[in-house]
Design a protein around this motif. Structure first.
Motif, mmCIF file in Angstrom:
data_model
loop_
_atom_site.group_PDB
_atom_site.id
_atom_site.type_symbol
_atom_site.label_atom_id
_atom_site.label_comp_id
_atom_site.label_asym_id
_atom_site.label_seq_id
_atom_site.Cartn_x
_atom_site.Cartn_y
_atom_site.Cartn_z
ATOM 1 N N ASP A 1 0.813 -1.218 0.000
ATOM 2 C CA ASP A 1 0.000 0.000 0.000
ATOM 3 C C ASP A 1 0.846 1.267 0.000
ATOM 4 O O ASP A 1 0.568 2.234 0.706
ATOM 5 C CB ASP A 1 -0.965 0.010 1.193
ATOM 6 N N ALA A 2 1.878 1.272 -0.818
ATOM 7 C CA ALA A 2 2.819 2.397 -0.856
ATOM 8 C C ALA A 2 2.173 3.694 -1.326
ATOM 9 O O ALA A 2 2.585 4.774 -0.915
ATOM 10 C CB ALA A 2 3.999 2.054 -1.764
ATOM 11 N N ASN A 3 1.148 3.595 -2.198
ATOM 12 C CA ASN A 3 0.508 4.792 -2.742
ATOM 13 C C ASN A 3 1.554 5.784 -3.232
ATOM 14 O O ASN A 3 1.602 6.933 -2.812
ATOM 15 C CB ASN A 3 -0.416 5.438 -1.706
ATOM 16 N N THR A 4 2.422 5.302 -4.122
ATOM 17 C CA THR A 4 3.575 6.075 -4.569
ATOM 18 C C THR A 4 3.663 6.063 -6.083
ATOM 19 O O THR A 4 3.401 5.056 -6.721
ATOM 20 C CB THR A 4 4.862 5.456 -3.983
ATOM 21 N N LEU A 5 4.039 7.191 -6.640
ATOM 22 C CA LEU A 5 4.328 7.298 -8.057
ATOM 23 C C LEU A 5 5.806 7.626 -8.192
ATOM 24 O O LEU A 5 6.293 8.566 -7.563
ATOM 25 C CB LEU A 5 3.498 8.399 -8.713
ATOM 26 N N ILE A 6 6.508 6.843 -8.993
ATOM 27 C CA ILE A 6 7.932 7.066 -9.240
ATOM 28 C C ILE A 6 8.097 7.400 -10.711
ATOM 29 O O ILE A 6 7.626 6.658 -11.572
ATOM 30 C CB ILE A 6 8.771 5.811 -8.926
ATOM 31 N N ALA A 7 8.759 8.505 -11.004
ATOM 32 C CA ALA A 7 9.052 8.871 -12.393
ATOM 33 C C ALA A 7 10.572 8.864 -12.574
ATOM 34 O O ALA A 7 11.280 9.606 -11.912
ATOM 35 C CB ALA A 7 8.482 10.244 -12.714
#
Length: 183
Positions: free
Chosen positions: A55-61
């Motif tokens: 459940d990191a709820n993370t966006l990595i670009a």
């Protein structure tokens, strides 16, 4: 911390990531060659290991995924795990690459959306056409793109829906600011 052009803080450690809702993670260094690559491998590897949680709820670009994957076999394996399994952890990946070659096939096969500008190189154009579908169908589409209008193709891999978009506001160079020299 330095504010980026979007107002997001630029950080280079885990503490900076946890203290901010949105950040630009940029481990800068004055090191060169192998020492620079080792520095980046350690910093990026540490970040990716810490971000991997349920459940990191993370966006990595990733600005240049090809460079990140080239740092080491361990980092490449971690990126491959991210391509295959990150959605189950609540992690979304956005990855940019100057050319369609030189990255794991997982980048192309595991992603839902693809975006591409008209490349300058014919070989790259043919590879982009393959990634978007049948070469014979997509080469004319890529050939028709207007580079001066910054036209690009955006395609959803599951539905096959695609659009040609463009930048409809004149682009102006960003003001340059003086940055402190990295360690």
């Amino acid at each position: 911390k330095i504010a980026g052009k979007l107002g997001w803080p630029i950080v280079d450690d885990w503490r900076g990531v946890t203290e901010n809702r949105q950040v630009i993670y940029w481990p800068r260094t004055a090191l060169l060659g192998r020492a620079r690559r080792a520095w980046h491998e350690q910093k990026i590897g540490d970040l990716l290991d810490r971000l991997w949680q349920p459940d990191a709820n993370t966006l990595i670009a990733f600005d240049e995924i090809g460079y990140i994957e080239s740092l080491s076999t361990d980092i490449k394996a971690t990126i491959q795990m991210y391509w295959r399994e990150a959605r189950s952890q609540g992690i979304t990946i956005v990855a940019m690459k100057q050319r369609p070659q030189g990255v794991q096939r997982d980048m192309h096969s595991e992603s839902m959306w693809s975006a591409a500008f008209k490349p300058k190189d014919r070989g790259d154009l043919e590879r982009f056409a393959e990634l978007f579908g049948a070469k014979r169908d997509w080469i004319p589409v890529f050939d028709s793109l207007d580079m001066m209008n910054h036209e690009f193709i955006l395609r959803h891999s599951k539905t096959g829906q695609a659009v040609i978009s463009w930048v409809d506001t004149p682009l102006r160079p960003a003001r340059r600011s003086r940055r402190p020299r990295p360690p």
